[in-house]
Design a protein around this motif. Structure first.
Motif, short mmCIF file in Angstrom:
data_model
loop_
_atom_site.label_atom_id
_atom_site.label_comp_id
_atom_site.label_asym_id
_atom_site.label_seq_id
_atom_site.Cartn_x
_atom_site.Cartn_y
_atom_site.Cartn_z
N VAL A 64 -2.37 -21.68 -18.43
CA VAL A 64 -1.56 -20.46 -18.42
C VAL A 64 -0.75 -20.33 -19.72
N GLN A 65 -0.41 -21.45 -20.33
CA GLN A 65 0.38 -21.42 -21.57
C GLN A 65 -0.33 -20.68 -22.68
N SER A 66 -1.65 -20.68 -22.66
CA SER A 66 -2.40 -20.03 -23.74
C SER A 66 -2.70 -18.56 -23.45
N LEU A 67 -2.38 -18.09 -22.27
CA LEU A 67 -2.63 -16.70 -21.92
C LEU A 67 -1.51 -15.80 -22.46
N LEU A 68 -1.90 -14.79 -23.19
CA LEU A 68 -0.92 -13.83 -23.72
C LEU A 68 -1.33 -12.42 -23.29
N PRO A 69 -0.59 -11.84 -22.35
CA PRO A 69 -0.95 -10.47 -21.94
C PRO A 69 -0.61 -9.49 -23.05
N GLU A 70 -1.37 -8.41 -23.08
CA GLU A 70 -1.12 -7.37 -24.08
C GLU A 70 0.22 -6.70 -23.79
N GLU A 71 0.95 -6.39 -24.86
CA GLU A 71 2.23 -5.69 -24.69
C GLU A 71 1.98 -4.36 -24.00
N GLY A 72 2.83 -4.04 -23.06
CA GLY A 72 2.71 -2.81 -22.29
C GLY A 72 1.85 -2.95 -21.05
N ALA A 73 1.13 -4.07 -20.95
CA ALA A 73 0.29 -4.31 -19.77
C ALA A 73 1.18 -4.70 -18.58
N LYS A 74 0.64 -4.51 -17.38
CA LYS A 74 1.38 -4.84 -16.17
C LYS A 74 1.76 -6.33 -16.17
N ASP A 75 0.86 -7.21 -16.62
CA ASP A 75 1.14 -8.64 -16.67
C ASP A 75 2.32 -8.96 -17.59
N ALA A 76 2.42 -8.26 -18.70
CA ALA A 76 3.53 -8.47 -19.64
C ALA A 76 4.85 -8.05 -19.00
N ALA A 77 4.84 -6.94 -18.27
CA ALA A 77 6.05 -6.47 -17.61
C ALA A 77 6.51 -7.45 -16.54
N ILE A 78 5.56 -7.99 -15.77
CA ILE A 78 5.89 -8.98 -14.74
C ILE A 78 6.45 -10.24 -15.40
N ARG A 79 5.80 -10.71 -16.48
CA ARG A 79 6.28 -11.89 -17.19
C ARG A 79 7.71 -11.69 -17.68
N ASP A 80 7.97 -10.54 -18.30
CA ASP A 80 9.30 -10.28 -18.85
C ASP A 80 10.36 -10.19 -17.76
N LYS A 81 10.01 -9.56 -16.64
CA LYS A 81 10.95 -9.45 -15.52
C LYS A 81 11.26 -10.83 -14.95
N ASN A 82 10.23 -11.64 -14.77
CA ASN A 82 10.43 -12.99 -14.23
C ASN A 82 11.22 -13.86 -15.19
N TYR A 83 11.00 -13.70 -16.48
CA TYR A 83 11.75 -14.49 -17.45
C TYR A 83 13.24 -14.15 -17.38
N LEU A 84 13.58 -12.89 -17.19
CA LEU A 84 14.98 -12.50 -17.08
C LEU A 84 15.65 -13.18 -15.89
N VAL A 85 14.90 -13.43 -14.83
CA VAL A 85 15.45 -14.10 -13.65
C VAL A 85 15.78 -15.55 -13.95
N ILE A 86 14.90 -16.25 -14.68
CA ILE A 86 15.11 -17.68 -14.90
C ILE A 86 15.82 -18.02 -16.20
N SER A 87 15.97 -17.07 -17.11
CA SER A 87 16.58 -17.38 -18.41
C SER A 87 18.01 -17.93 -18.32
N PRO A 88 18.83 -17.56 -17.35
CA PRO A 88 20.16 -18.17 -17.26
C PRO A 88 20.13 -19.68 -16.94
N LEU A 89 19.02 -20.17 -16.43
CA LEU A 89 18.91 -21.59 -16.09
C LEU A 89 18.74 -22.48 -17.31
N SER A 90 18.30 -21.91 -18.41
CA SER A 90 18.04 -22.75 -19.59
C SER A 90 19.27 -22.95 -20.44
#
Length: 90
Positions: A64-90
């Protein structure tokens, strides 16, 4: 010592280390889609390793680390939304 993202096998169940805090780690089950992070004492995990009741294993999701969804794709939006949830933990 346990590393962030390290995967451990305990009783045929996989767990990922999320963070190490003082004398404990926060880990999560990879086998349970509804799992929540949990604390475990480092001393206890070391004992399980020494007793060979727990082992370090390759990450089944390493690809999964090597997978890069295209910007604007649904996968990229899900990734970005999920990252916002966990980013305060780092």
């Amino acid at each position: 010592m346990f590393q962030v993202n390290e995967v451990l096998n305990l009783q045929d169940k996989l767990y990922r280390i999320l963070v190490s805090i003082e004398r404990q780690v926060v880990w999560i089950s990879l086998d349970d889609s509804k799992a929540l992070p949990d604390f475990a004492r480092i001393e206890q995990l070391n004992d399980l390793l020494l007793q060979e009741k727990m082992t370090r294993v390759d990450d089944p999701y390493e690809y999964v680390q090597s997978l890069l969804p295209e910007e604007g794709a649904k996968d990229a939006a899900i990734r970005d939304k999920n990252y916002l949830v966990i980013s305060p933990l780092s």
